[in-house]
Design a protein around this motif. Structure first.
Motif, PDB file in Angstrom:
ATOM      1  N   ASP A 187       4.266   6.452   4.315  1.00 14.92           N
ATOM      2  CA  ASP A 187       4.753   5.292   3.561  1.00 14.92           C
ATOM      3  C   ASP A 187       6.030   4.736   4.192  1.00 14.92           C
ATOM      4  O   ASP A 187       6.179   3.518   4.356  1.00 14.92           O
ATOM      5  CB  ASP A 187       5.058   5.684   2.107  1.00 14.92           C
ATOM      6  N   ILE A 188       6.941   5.629   4.536  1.00 13.79           N
ATOM      7  CA  ILE A 188       8.231   5.222   5.087  1.00 13.79           C
ATOM      8  C   ILE A 188       8.056   4.570   6.453  1.00 13.79           C
ATOM      9  O   ILE A 188       8.644   3.514   6.743  1.00 13.79           O
ATOM     10  CB  ILE A 188       9.181   6.430   5.181  1.00 13.79           C
ATOM     11  N   GLN A 189       7.238   5.163   7.317  1.00 11.54           N
ATOM     12  CA  GLN A 189       7.021   4.607   8.647  1.00 11.54           C
ATOM     13  C   GLN A 189       6.381   3.221   8.574  1.00 11.54           C
ATOM     14  O   GLN A 189       6.772   2.319   9.322  1.00 11.54           O
ATOM     15  CB  GLN A 189       6.153   5.552   9.473  1.00 11.54           C
ATOM     16  N   LYS A 190       5.419   3.048   7.675  1.00 11.84           N
ATOM     17  CA  LYS A 190       4.767   1.737   7.524  1.00 11.84           C
ATOM     18  C   LYS A 190       5.779   0.702   7.042  1.00 11.84           C
ATOM     19  O   LYS A 190       5.832  -0.425   7.539  1.00 11.84           O
ATOM     20  CB  LYS A 190       3.603   1.837   6.543  1.00 11.84           C
ATOM     21  N   PHE A 191       6.598   1.086   6.074  1.00 14.50           N
ATOM     22  CA  PHE A 191       7.612   0.170   5.548  1.00 14.50           C
ATOM     23  C   PHE A 191       8.599  -0.235   6.642  1.00 14.50           C
ATOM     24  O   PHE A 191       8.937  -1.409   6.797  1.00 14.50           O
ATOM     25  CB  PHE A 191       8.351   0.832   4.384  1.00 14.50           C
ATOM     26  N   TRP A 192       9.040   0.736   7.435  1.00 11.81           N
ATOM     27  CA  TRP A 192      10.007   0.437   8.492  1.00 11.81           C
ATOM     28  C   TRP A 192       9.407  -0.458   9.566  1.00 11.81           C
ATOM     29  O   TRP A 192      10.075  -1.377  10.053  1.00 11.81           O
ATOM     30  CB  TRP A 192      10.520   1.742   9.110  1.00 11.81           C
ATOM     31  N   LEU A 193       8.158  -0.217   9.941  1.00 12.66           N
ATOM     32  CA  LEU A 193       7.509  -1.072  10.934  1.00 12.66           C
ATOM     33  C   LEU A 193       7.370  -2.507  10.422  1.00 12.66           C
ATOM     34  O   LEU A 193       7.631  -3.468  11.150  1.00 12.66           O
ATOM     35  CB  LEU A 193       6.132  -0.516  11.298  1.00 12.66           C
ATOM     36  N   ASP A 194       6.967  -2.646   9.160  1.00 17.78           N
ATOM     37  CA  ASP A 194       6.835  -3.981   8.565  1.00 17.78           C
ATOM     38  C   ASP A 194       8.187  -4.672   8.484  1.00 17.78           C
ATOM     39  O   ASP A 194       8.305  -5.881   8.722  1.00 17.78           O
ATOM     40  CB  ASP A 194       6.223  -3.885   7.169  1.00 17.78           C
ATOM     41  N   MET A 195       9.224  -3.903   8.139  1.00 19.11           N
ATOM     42  CA  MET A 195      10.560  -4.460   8.003  1.00 19.11           C
ATOM     43  C   MET A 195      11.101  -4.907   9.357  1.00 19.11           C
ATOM     44  O   MET A 195      11.704  -5.977   9.472  1.00 19.11           O
ATOM     45  CB  MET A 195      11.478  -3.395   7.392  1.00 19.11           C
ATOM     46  N   TYR A 196      10.853  -4.109  10.388  1.00 16.29           N
ATOM     47  CA  TYR A 196      11.302  -4.483  11.736  1.00 16.29           C
ATOM     48  C   TYR A 196      10.594  -5.764  12.177  1.00 16.29           C
ATOM     49  O   TYR A 196      11.227  -6.669  12.741  1.00 16.29           O
ATOM     50  CB  TYR A 196      11.031  -3.360  12.736  1.00 16.29           C
ATOM     51  N   ALA A 197       9.306  -5.851  11.927  1.00 14.63           N
ATOM     52  CA  ALA A 197       8.535  -7.030  12.321  1.00 14.63           C
ATOM     53  C   ALA A 197       9.063  -8.285  11.630  1.00 14.63           C
ATOM     54  O   ALA A 197       9.119  -9.362  12.229  1.00 14.63           O
ATOM     55  CB  ALA A 197       7.061  -6.828  11.993  1.00 14.63           C
ATOM     56  N   GLU A 198       9.481  -8.148  10.374  1.00 14.71           N
ATOM     57  CA  GLU A 198       9.962  -9.307   9.626  1.00 14.71           C
ATOM     58  C   GLU A 198      11.354  -9.734  10.083  1.00 14.71           C
ATOM     59  O   GLU A 198      11.648 -10.922  10.164  1.00 14.71           O
ATOM     60  CB  GLU A 198       9.973  -8.993   8.126  1.00 14.71           C
TER      61      GLU A 198
END
Length: 339
Positions: A231-242
């Protein structure tokens, strides 16, 4: 001066002084009308009638001119020009900002800090509210405040913003987690009927305590939302992309490879901050709150472009008014949107 407080700036701080030594530190609580006097901010701004200027003509001669399309906002106690603005610009005096703050809770309104930066071009008043512990059973204390700020140079509207400080790591969080809270923020341009706008601002302030309740509920929702590693890794990847750019996990060209390495470095920094917090707070099960705060902590402590080290006041300016504030809001909103 590098920290954006000049010798003509002043401030009042409750209990804790700033590192640069400028300003007055007090041990007792002051309401805004008293705080503005102690802070030395009870000076006024006087718009000029016209603006004189000099220029070089096509023949290399210095010429003088005058215009009424622009006026200079002059600080009355020093004679310094704080900014050049349009002729329809309406000044909001520092005392009016103090009176606006005072209207929140009258004599019981407590000021945490009241100060100016950039030679008085920007003035802010931070009002203390209640505190709470995120998740209820942790030592992660969140102090709530209302930030009122105003600009005399044309670069900052009269603004009010609920905000907070995580005591554990001095991480500034804006309370813009949902539409109910966002509606209670205000920003008025210095044009038109300012007295009417000040009245609207007072009405907006009446919702401040309600906003704090919404924010506490949102924080506790995040603090009680358990996340695993995926969950954390997915959130961080999405946040970096944004915030930066989308990440291609299997790069096929030099640009994608460069972005991928930059993403790994940044997310690695988030992970390190996350791990340190888990250790310091002795948290066994990570939550959405901790994952989001690893990112906002990085946002508010990162250096400026090209590695230039920012001063304390420059960082505060960006965290409260600029891109850091916007990015921090995005992080908290994204975390709330995750199921």
């Amino acid at each position: 001066m590098a920290h954006e407080m000049t010798s003509n700036d002043s401030a009042m701080f409750y209990k804790e002084s700033a590192w640069h030594g400028i300003g007055t530190t007090v041990q007792e609580e002051y309401n805004p009308l008293k705080a503005i006097e102690v802070a030395g901010l009870d000076w006024t701004v006087s718009p000029s009638v016209r603006l004189n200027y000099a220029y070089t003509d096509d023949y290399g001669h210095i010429q003088e001119g005058t215009t009424t399309d622009k006026v200079a906002n002059v600080r009355a106690d020093t004679g310094d020009v704080l900014g050049w603005v349009g002729k329809d610009y309406q000044v909001v005096q520092n005392k009016e900002l103090a009176e606006l703050a005072y209207s929140l809770n009258g004599h019981d309104t407590v000021v945490e800090s009241f100060g100016s930066i950039r030679n008085g071009s920007r003035v802010y008043c931070l009002i203390r509210a209640d505190s709470f512990f995120a998740g209820g059973d942790t030592n992660d204390e969140v102090m709530q405040y209302l930030l009122l700020c105003n600009g005399h140079d044309g670069s900052l509207a009269l603004s009010g913003l609920p905000t907070s400080i995580r005591v554990q790591c001095s991480n500034t969080l804006h309370q813009a987690l949902n539409q109910s809270i966002s509606r209670n923020m205000f920003r008025f341009s210095h044009a038109g009927d300012m007295q009417s706008k000040l009245t609207q601002a007072r009405e907006a302030l009446s919702y401040f305590k309600q906003t704090g309740t919404f924010f506490k509920e949102a924080v506790n929702t995040l603090a009680n939302r358990k996340w695993d590693k995926n969950d954390i890794q997915k959130f961080w990847l999405d946040m970096y992309a944004e915030m930066e750019s989308p990440v291609v996990t299997n790069p096929t060209n030099e640009m994608e490879e460069k972005n991928y390495k930059r993403a790994l470095t940044t997310i690695g920094d988030w992970a390190e901050r996350f791990d340190n917090e888990m250790s310091n707070m002795r948290v066994a099960q990570p939550t959405a709150w901790h994952a989001a705060n690893a990112v906002t902590n990085w946002i508010q402590h990162r250096n400026a472009a090209k590695g230039r080290k920012m001063s304390t006041e420059s960082r505060i300016d960006r965290n409260l008014f600029g891109k850091n504030a916007t990015d921090s809001i995005k992080v908290m909103q994204k975390a709330m949107a995750y199921s």
